[in-house]
Every structure is written in C-alpha cells, then in structure tokens.
Design a protein around this motif. Structure first.
Motif, PDB file in Angstrom:
ATOM      1  N   LEU A   1     -14.967 -69.462 -28.355  1.00  0.00           N
ATOM      2  CA  LEU A   1     -14.584 -70.526 -29.292  1.00  0.00           C
ATOM      3  C   LEU A   1     -15.723 -70.846 -30.251  1.00  0.00           C
ATOM      4  O   LEU A   1     -15.514 -71.020 -31.452  1.00  0.00           O
ATOM      5  N   LEU A   2     -16.941 -70.895 -29.721  1.00  0.00           N
ATOM      6  CA  LEU A   2     -18.104 -71.186 -30.561  1.00  0.00           C
ATOM      7  C   LEU A   2     -18.291 -70.102 -31.611  1.00  0.00           C
ATOM      8  O   LEU A   2     -18.480 -70.389 -32.796  1.00  0.00           O
ATOM      9  N   ARG A   3     -18.219 -68.854 -31.206  1.00  0.00           N
ATOM     10  CA  ARG A   3     -18.391 -67.742 -32.158  1.00  0.00           C
ATOM     11  C   ARG A   3     -17.303 -67.763 -33.241  1.00  0.00           C
ATOM     12  O   ARG A   3     -17.578 -67.488 -34.402  1.00  0.00           O
ATOM     13  N   TYR A   4     -16.084 -68.082 -32.836  1.00  0.00           N
ATOM     14  CA  TYR A   4     -15.007 -68.160 -33.829  1.00  0.00           C
ATOM     15  C   TYR A   4     -15.309 -69.268 -34.842  1.00  0.00           C
ATOM     16  O   TYR A   4     -15.145 -69.071 -36.049  1.00  0.00           O
ATOM     17  N   ALA A   5     -15.745 -70.420 -34.352  1.00  0.00           N
ATOM     18  CA  ALA A   5     -16.075 -71.535 -35.248  1.00  0.00           C
ATOM     19  C   ALA A   5     -17.205 -71.161 -36.193  1.00  0.00           C
ATOM     20  O   ALA A   5     -17.184 -71.509 -37.372  1.00  0.00           O
ATOM     21  N   LEU A   6     -18.196 -70.433 -35.694  1.00  0.00           N
ATOM     22  CA  LEU A   6     -19.326 -70.013 -36.519  1.00  0.00           C
ATOM     23  C   LEU A   6     -18.904 -68.994 -37.571  1.00  0.00           C
ATOM     24  O   LEU A   6     -19.257 -69.117 -38.744  1.00  0.00           O
ATOM     25  N   GLU A   7     -18.150 -68.011 -37.156  1.00  0.00           N
ATOM     26  CA  GLU A   7     -17.832 -66.880 -38.028  1.00  0.00           C
ATOM     27  C   GLU A   7     -16.653 -67.123 -38.964  1.00  0.00           C
ATOM     28  O   GLU A   7     -16.614 -66.588 -40.069  1.00  0.00           O
ATOM     29  N   HIS A   8     -15.689 -67.917 -38.540  1.00  0.00           N
ATOM     30  CA  HIS A   8     -14.469 -68.083 -39.334  1.00  0.00           C
ATOM     31  C   HIS A   8     -14.306 -69.471 -39.940  1.00  0.00           C
ATOM     32  O   HIS A   8     -13.551 -69.638 -40.898  1.00  0.00           O
ATOM     33  N   LEU A   9     -14.961 -70.467 -39.359  1.00  0.00           N
ATOM     34  CA  LEU A   9     -14.799 -71.836 -39.849  1.00  0.00           C
ATOM     35  C   LEU A   9     -16.099 -72.386 -40.443  1.00  0.00           C
ATOM     36  O   LEU A   9     -16.170 -73.562 -40.790  1.00  0.00           O
ATOM     37  N   ASN A  10     -17.102 -71.526 -40.551  1.00  0.00           N
ATOM     38  CA  ASN A  10     -18.383 -71.874 -41.178  1.00  0.00           C
ATOM     39  C   ASN A  10     -19.034 -73.120 -40.597  1.00  0.00           C
ATOM     40  O   ASN A  10     -19.633 -73.911 -41.316  1.00  0.00           O
TER      41      ASN A  10
END
Length: 157
Positions: free
Chosen positions: A94-103
């Motif tokens: 979830l953290l990686r998705y937030a970093l990579e896709h939600l800036n």
C-alpha cells in the motif's frame, strides 16, 4: 505468494468494513490510547476522515478488506492493516502504491507507536519534524516524516 497483488479502490459501502480494520489495527498497535479516545476517533474515521482522502485497499481471496491507506495532497494520512494479516507485505504494498501512483511522500506517525515508526524507517522515511499533540490537540506526539531524497530518486527504479 503475492495473493494481495491487486490494489482496490473501496466504495462508500465499504466504509463500515474499513472502520473495523482501522479499529482492530489501532487496538493492536496504539496501546497508549484510552478506549474512549479510540471510540471518538472511530466515529470520526467513519463519518469524516474516510471521505477526506483518496482510499486504496487490499483484499483477501474472499474479497474482505485486509488493509487500507488514505492519501490527500501528497501525504499518506492513514495506513492500517488488519492484525490477522500483518507481516505479509500489505503495508509495504500500500505504501509503495501511494508513493508511486499517488505522489505521496510524507506522513505523520504517533511517536508512541514504535512498530509503525520502525516500519517507516525501514521503508526509507526520515523524521523532519515533531508535534507535541495529535491532530485533535491531544497529548499524543506526532513525528512528521518524509521519504528520504535518495529514496525519491530511486523509488521508480
């Protein structure tokens, strides 16, 4: 072993389940909070906080929510994993998705939650500030964190 490889977008009809995951996670990791304060926050999560963020979640094979994160204005405002599903890489996913896709590259964490603090340090975050009180003005210090610059340069690699 990646049974939770898909990130889902929960709907408003999922808010009750998200709030249950939130409460279970908080009760497992925030032993410094009194029950009355958890109950107050639980109501705010359900009625206000979930609507204030962009939500993402993971689900198990039976489509039950196992963890979720909420992002607003480049900041991870919430990240909670059902205690029965901790240690499976869901928080990292979830953290990686937030970093990579939600800036999102900033967050706040309760100083009295060493498990979360250790997790964020391991994921490349650093402390950039501290507040004596939480967002409700209560004496639960928050550490303000940001992804280290070196991590930001390599996070898409």
């Amino acid at each position: 072993m990646r049974q939770h490889s898909v990130i889902h977008t929960p709907k408003q009809s999922d808010y009750e389940e998200l709030t249950q995951v939130w409460e279970a996670s908080v009760r497992a990791t925030h032993d410094f909070l009194p029950d009355s304060y958890i109950d107050l926050l639980k109501n705010l999560v359900l009625t206000r906080y979930l609507d204030a963020v962009m939500l993402i979640c993971t689900k198990d094979s039976r489509q039950r929510i196992t963890g979720f994160a909420g992002v607003a204005a480049g900041k991870i405002e919430m990240l909670f994993i059902d205690p029965a599903h901790r240690g499976k890489g869901l928080g990292k996913q979830l953290l990686r998705y937030a970093l990579e896709h939600l800036n999102a590259d900033e967050l706040d964490v309760n100083e009295q939650n060493p498990q979360a603090l250790g997790f964020y340090f391991k994921q490349g975050f650093e402390v950039i500030g501290r507040s004596e009180h939480d967002g409700m003005g209560q004496p639960y210090p928050l550490l303000h964190m940001r992804l280290r610059q070196s991590q930001q340069l390599t996070r898409n690699g």
